[in-house]
Design a protein around this motif. Structure first.
Motif, PDB file in Angstrom:
ATOM      1  N   MET A  29      -0.001   3.907   0.266  1.00  0.00           N
ATOM      2  CA  MET A  29      -0.616   3.904  -1.044  1.00  0.00           C
ATOM      3  C   MET A  29       0.336   3.207  -2.005  1.00  0.00           C
ATOM      4  SD  MET A  29      -0.058   7.951  -1.990  1.00  0.00           S
ATOM      5  CE  MET A  29      -1.093   7.871  -3.433  1.00  0.00           C
ATOM      6  N   THR A  30      -0.189   2.759  -3.123  1.00  0.00           N
ATOM      7  CA  THR A  30       0.644   2.085  -4.109  1.00  0.00           C
ATOM      8  C   THR A  30       0.489   2.752  -5.460  1.00  0.00           C
ATOM      9  OG1 THR A  30      -1.102   0.470  -4.575  1.00  0.00           O
ATOM     10  CG2 THR A  30       0.547  -0.144  -2.929  1.00  0.00           C
ATOM     11  N   LEU A  31       1.598   2.785  -6.205  1.00  0.00           N
ATOM     12  CA  LEU A  31       1.619   3.233  -7.598  1.00  0.00           C
ATOM     13  C   LEU A  31       2.224   2.096  -8.398  1.00  0.00           C
ATOM     14  CD1 LEU A  31       3.109   6.851  -7.233  1.00  0.00           C
ATOM     15  CD2 LEU A  31       0.703   6.231  -7.449  1.00  0.00           C
ATOM     16  N   GLY A  32       1.401   1.283  -9.002  1.00  0.00           N
ATOM     17  CA  GLY A  32       1.928   0.108  -9.677  1.00  0.00           C
ATOM     18  C   GLY A  32       2.631  -0.773  -8.659  1.00  0.00           C
ATOM     19  N   ASN A  33       3.931  -1.007  -8.877  1.00  0.00           N
ATOM     20  CA  ASN A  33       4.721  -1.828  -7.955  1.00  0.00           C
ATOM     21  C   ASN A  33       5.457  -0.989  -6.911  1.00  0.00           C
ATOM     22  OD1 ASN A  33       4.047  -4.266  -9.276  1.00  0.00           O
ATOM     23  ND2 ASN A  33       5.643  -3.910 -10.816  1.00  0.00           N
ATOM     24  N   VAL A  34       5.202   0.304  -6.899  1.00  0.00           N
ATOM     25  CA  VAL A  34       5.873   1.202  -5.959  1.00  0.00           C
ATOM     26  C   VAL A  34       5.004   1.380  -4.723  1.00  0.00           C
ATOM     27  CG1 VAL A  34       6.784   3.529  -5.605  1.00  0.00           C
ATOM     28  CG2 VAL A  34       7.070   2.401  -7.830  1.00  0.00           C
ATOM     29  N   GLN A  35       5.598   1.195  -3.555  1.00  0.00           N
ATOM     30  CA  GLN A  35       4.885   1.390  -2.295  1.00  0.00           C
ATOM     31  C   GLN A  35       5.300   2.719  -1.680  1.00  0.00           C
ATOM     32  OE1 GLN A  35       4.716  -1.952   0.431  1.00  0.00           O
ATOM     33  NE2 GLN A  35       4.812  -0.581   2.204  1.00  0.00           N
ATOM     34  N   ILE A  36       4.311   3.501  -1.273  1.00  0.00           N
ATOM     35  CA  ILE A  36       4.553   4.800  -0.660  1.00  0.00           C
ATOM     36  C   ILE A  36       3.865   4.824   0.698  1.00  0.00           C
ATOM     37  CG2 ILE A  36       4.178   7.289  -0.845  1.00  0.00           C
ATOM     38  CD1 ILE A  36       4.200   6.890  -3.904  1.00  0.00           C
ATOM     39  N   ASP A  37       4.606   5.202   1.715  1.00  0.00           N
ATOM     40  CA  ASP A  37       4.067   5.353   3.054  1.00  0.00           C
ATOM     41  C   ASP A  37       4.236   6.805   3.493  1.00  0.00           C
ATOM     42  OD1 ASP A  37       3.708   2.388   4.252  1.00  0.00           O
ATOM     43  OD2 ASP A  37       5.486   2.436   2.978  1.00  0.00           O
ATOM     44  N   THR A  38       3.250   7.323   4.193  1.00  0.00           N
ATOM     45  CA  THR A  38       3.447   8.590   4.883  1.00  0.00           C
ATOM     46  C   THR A  38       3.529   8.308   6.375  1.00  0.00           C
ATOM     47  OG1 THR A  38       1.073   9.085   5.039  1.00  0.00           O
ATOM     48  CG2 THR A  38       2.246   9.910   3.117  1.00  0.00           C
TER      49      THR A  38
END
Length: 302
Positions: A29-38
């Motif tokens: 998932m993305t939050l603005g320019n932040v990438q988050i992976d689970t």
């Protein structure tokens, strides 16, 4: 917010050919320019009574049956969160490693498939120091898996596990947890820093006290632009009983009354704000929201 799901299944053999690795998976998932992976660290295998032994069994059975869960064994997923903002590569917990349960400990393979090398991880942030969150710190040779990382944990959590009195007071069922915490936290003592509730521990990452599951358990609000997501750890430990009966105590919480109070307050906030969250033991990939209905809630997967 954009959520893209990509599932990769990989089979193979564990170190020294001991057991076959369970499948692992990855969601993004993305939050603005932040990438988050689970990333999947596999799953635990626990007796039902560990979490629910002191609860009304007829009602527990009815709730679990609605989720297709029967029998005396629970197999909760383990979802580790990875955050990358272009500067920092942050892991929230490190999974169980090779020495806790054969059904867990697949994080290292998941990172490899994602193209993230252990040396790329700049920070490891712990929600708490239970084995399935901490024991992936060391490999089979007792070397650090993430050798370049800085390590961070809530001050109250660190102080509890390193208190010489803890092994004498934690109870026989969790004695191995205490011994493991001493060993693994001791291995990073010279690079372990602590933080307090409400502190911005890194840019875009704020700590949130969620005590009860352990004495110093922390959740984290990750923010990118105007969007945010909460990394829960184990303060909400499952997607069924914890949501439908949040005020019930859980046998997996070390302070059961405090754990229930934390769960009630946090679910109310998450539902009211419609803030997405990542639960370590939610069904893979662990990303979802809480929806309120009367005094109960429902886990809505993303």
């Amino acid at each position: 917010m954009q959520i893209n799901r990509r599932t990769l299944l990989k089979s193979g053999t564990a170190a020294l050919g001991a057991t076959a690795l369970p499948g692992w998976a990855h969601a993004q998932m993305t939050l603005g320019n932040v990438q988050i992976d689970t990333l999947s660290d596999g799953n635990l295998v626990l007796p039902r009574e560990f979490q629910f032994g002191d609860l009304p069994q007829d009602e527990v059975t009815e709730i679990l049956a609605r989720y297709g869960i029967t029998g005396d064994e629970m197999t909760p997923d383990c979802n580790v969160t990875l955050m990358r903002d272009g500067t920092n590569t942050v892991l929230f917990d490190v999974g169980a490693g090779p020495n806790f349960m054969p059904s867990a400990g697949t994080l290292w393979e998941a990172l490899d498939e994602l193209g993230v090398y252990p040396e790329d991880v700049t920070h490891v942030v712990f929600t708490h120091a239970h084995p399935d969150h901490l024991w992936g710190l060391l490999d089979d040779f007792d070397d650090l898996v993430f050798p370049e990382a800085q390590y961070m944990i809530g001050r109250a959590e660190r102080d509890y596990w390193l208190d010489p009195a803890t092994p004498d007071t934690i109870g026989e069922a969790r004695l191995a947890f205490a011994a493991g915490a001493i060993r693994y936290l001791g291995a990073i003592e010279d690079r372990l820093t602590t933080f307090e509730d409400g502190e911005e521990i890194l840019p875009g990452i704020a700590a949130r006290a969620t005590f009860g599951h352990t004495p110093g358990h922390m959740a984290f609000e990750l923010r990118g632009g105007s969007e945010s997501v909460m990394v829960l750890g184990d303060c909400i430990g499952n997607a069924h009983v914890a949501f439908e009966r949040p005020g019930w105590v859980s046998g997996s919480d070390q302070d059961q009354e405090m754990g229930a109070a934390t769960r009630v307050a946090l679910l109310d906030q998450l539902a009211n704000d419609q803030m997405p969250f990542i639960g370590f033991h939610m069904p893979y990939p662990g990303i979802g929201r809480a929806e309120k209905s009367g005094d109960s809630y429902r886990f809505v997967a993303a």
